[in-house]
Scaffold this active site. Structure first.
Site, PDB file in Angstrom:
ATOM      1  N   HIS A  72     -13.306  -3.712   5.230  1.00 57.12           N
ATOM      2  CA  HIS A  72     -12.018  -3.805   5.752  1.00 57.12           C
ATOM      3  C   HIS A  72     -12.015  -4.115   7.237  1.00 57.12           C
ATOM      4  CE1 HIS A  72     -10.517  -1.821   1.942  1.00 57.12           C
ATOM      5  NE2 HIS A  72     -10.151  -3.058   1.835  1.00 57.12           N
ATOM      6  N   ASP A 111      -1.653  -1.940  -3.802  1.00 55.70           N
ATOM      7  CA  ASP A 111      -2.827  -1.978  -3.354  1.00 55.70           C
ATOM      8  C   ASP A 111      -3.497  -0.809  -3.910  1.00 55.70           C
ATOM      9  OD1 ASP A 111      -4.953  -2.973  -2.307  1.00 55.70           O
ATOM     10  OD2 ASP A 111      -4.242  -3.025  -0.107  1.00 55.70           O
ATOM     11  N   HIS A 112      -4.550  -0.383  -3.100  1.00 60.17           N
ATOM     12  CA  HIS A 112      -5.262   0.747  -3.372  1.00 60.17           C
ATOM     13  C   HIS A 112      -4.820   1.970  -3.546  1.00 60.17           C
ATOM     14  CE1 HIS A 112      -9.381  -1.139  -1.786  1.00 60.17           C
ATOM     15  NE2 HIS A 112      -8.410  -2.038  -0.963  1.00 60.17           N
ATOM     16  N   GLU A 127      -8.850   0.857   6.538  1.00 61.18           N
ATOM     17  CA  GLU A 127      -7.596   0.525   6.304  1.00 61.18           C
ATOM     18  C   GLU A 127      -6.462   1.360   5.689  1.00 61.18           C
ATOM     19  OE1 GLU A 127      -6.160  -3.865   4.553  1.00 61.18           O
ATOM     20  OE2 GLU A 127      -7.234  -2.671   3.087  1.00 61.18           O
ATOM     21  N   ASN A 180      -7.925 -10.320  -1.022  1.00 67.42           N
ATOM     22  CA  ASN A 180      -6.889  -9.120  -0.244  1.00 67.42           C
ATOM     23  C   ASN A 180      -6.931  -9.816   1.133  1.00 67.42           C
ATOM     24  OD1 ASN A 180      -6.759  -7.934  -2.530  1.00 67.42           O
ATOM     25  ND2 ASN A 180      -7.096  -6.011  -1.629  1.00 67.42           N
ATOM     26  N   SER A 205       0.814  -1.245  -0.184  1.00 66.08           N
ATOM     27  CA  SER A 205       0.064   0.046   0.144  1.00 66.08           C
ATOM     28  C   SER A 205       0.855   1.144   0.017  1.00 66.08           C
ATOM     29  CB  SER A 205      -0.873  -0.064   1.412  1.00 66.08           C
ATOM     30  OG  SER A 205      -0.141   0.015   2.529  1.00 66.08           O
ATOM     31  N   HIS A 263     -12.423  -7.875  -1.713  1.00 61.88           N
ATOM     32  CA  HIS A 263     -11.525  -7.321  -0.775  1.00 61.88           C
ATOM     33  C   HIS A 263     -12.260  -7.326   0.523  1.00 61.88           C
ATOM     34  CE1 HIS A 263      -9.691  -3.836  -3.431  1.00 61.88           C
ATOM     35  NE2 HIS A 263      -9.329  -5.066  -3.972  1.00 61.88           N
TER      36      HIS A 263
END
Length: 418
Positions: free
Chosen positions: A232, A115-116, A188, A293, A66, A271
């Site tokens: 999350h 990631d995101h 998250e 994830n 991330s 996710h």
């Protein structure tokens, strides 16, 4: 039982997987009813724990970073510029290089993923793409395997338009794009969606089809993280209502619109996998989820390994000298970081093994995969992000120095002639 072969041997070499081989890996997952866990890592230690699990289970694996994880690897003492995020970029590249260096020794396919990435984090994304381009120019493949854009907070039109724009940049490098439409709830890595409109937690088939139609015109190398109530973090049972059957509706709708024979034309991503039930996970996989994830559960597992180590060896960790065996006995073998960090790795490894079982991924490489050539790379084949330094040209001799040398020679000649 765990190691009974369930699928034909996958004919891609171990180590980092990119391009056509990555597409082949996801197709293999979709066709054989398994998904690959994508584990967030923020250190070489957590990376090694994940690779160890994949090797134990003869399974492919995805390691992802991330923006916050990249900043941590870059160094928390360094202040990251909020507009350009250079530390986050450098740390993410460092993570990828570590994986590149050690992955071949574990003998399994490894996907390096980011990631995101929300709209405000696009400078971080751009830095990774720049690293991919440099790496591609030197070695013929990108540094990372894939990247994720999470523009789910934007309108669908803007979300899709930006994804198309970036996929157009990524396609020549054979990079895979993951995008999100609909929002994953919870919190998250500094992104908080705990108070989001509940309707946005459930993506519609029409939204997914719109994404598919836009991206397939650019490249087949993309996946869609469609929300079906995912959250999350970990919550008490009953507090989160997942509807994985909606993923089947997305596949059926797009299949009908395409008029194709492929029952699951879309690569889907789940996710918020931490805390989900085995039944929910396996239903999602049955509808074409190829990646799930996992972060919260593995974070706890890593800490729990340290916690248990400290509890077991508490009396040997209160000072450098002195323990129940004697006041003058040293404790170095207990407080050596390699001891308690290794305990953390073993605990995290066990949790990743559990995820591999839940996702039907165990031994999906096939019984014969271990015979695939997995030699250690030669020095010239170990790719690094930085281009090799150019050979330095000899520094020009200053005209003054030449004149001085000439003067000395003339003086010697004249002195001898006199």
């Amino acid at each position: 039982k765990i190691f009974e072969a369930m699928a034909p041997t996958l004919d891609i070499a171990p180590g980092v997987v990119t391009g056509d081989n990555l597409l082949k890996l996801f197709e293999h997952a979709r066709e054989n009813g398994y998904a690959i866990p994508a584990v967030n890592c923020s250190s070489s230690s957590t990376i090694n724990a994940v690779l160890e699990a994949a090797k134990k289970m003869n399974s492919p694996i995805i390691i992802q970073v991330s923006q916050g994880g990249g900043a941590f690897i870059g160094g928390k003492s360094l202040k990251d510029d909020s507009k350009t995020l250079p530390i986050s970029g450098a740390g993410s590249v460092a993570l990828a290089l570590h994986i590149r260096a050690v992955a071949p020794f574990y003998g399994v396919p490894v996907v390096i993923h980011s990631d995101h990435c929300a709209k405000k984090l696009l400078p971080w994304f751009d830095q990774m793409l720049a690293a991919d381009k440099k790496y591609f120019d030197q070695f013929g493949e990108p540094l990372f395997s894939s990247h994720m854009l999470d523009l789910s907070e934007e309108t669908d039109e803007e979300n899709i338009a930006i994804c198309v724009k970036y996929l157009e940049k990524m396609a020549p490098l054979k990079l895979f794009l993951e995008m999100e439409i609909g929002i994953t709830g919870g919190e998250e890595d500094g992104v908080n969606n705990e108070n989001v409109d509940p309707e946005k937690l459930y993506t519609t088939p029409q939204q997914v089809n719109a994404v598919y139609n836009a991206l397939i015109k650019v490249s087949p190398m993309f996946s869609i993280a469609a929300a079906f109530g995912n959250v999350h973090g970990v919550y008490k049972p009953g507090n989160v209502v997942l509807s994985p059957h909606k993923l089947g509706e997305h596949q059926a709708y797009t299949r009908q619109k395409l008029g194709c024979a492929q029952k699951k034309p879309i690569f889907l991503v789940m996710h918020g996998g931490s805390g989900s039930t085995k039944e929910e996970i396996q239903m999602a996989v049955s509808f074409g989820t190829v990646k799930m994830n996992i972060d919260t559960d593995t974070q706890w597992a890593y800490w729990n390994g340290i916690r248990q180590f400290e509890s077991k060896n508490h009396d040997f960790l209160q000072g450098q000298i002195g323990n129940p065996k004697g006041a003058d006995k040293p404790n170095k073998s207990f407080y050596d970081p390699r001891k308690f960090i290794r305990a953390a790795e073993e605990s995290m490894c066990a949790r990743v093994c559990e995820a591999l079982e839940q996702l039907n991924t165990v031994n999906m490489l096939g019984d014969g995969y271990s015979t695939v050539v997995a030699t250690a790379p030669t020095p010239n084949a170990v790719p690094f992000h930085a281009q090799p330094p150019k050979a330095e040209e000899p520094a020009p001799v200053a005209p003054v120095m030449i004149a001085a040398i000439f003067g000395v020679i003339v003086g010697v000649v004249l002195s001898k002639s006199m």
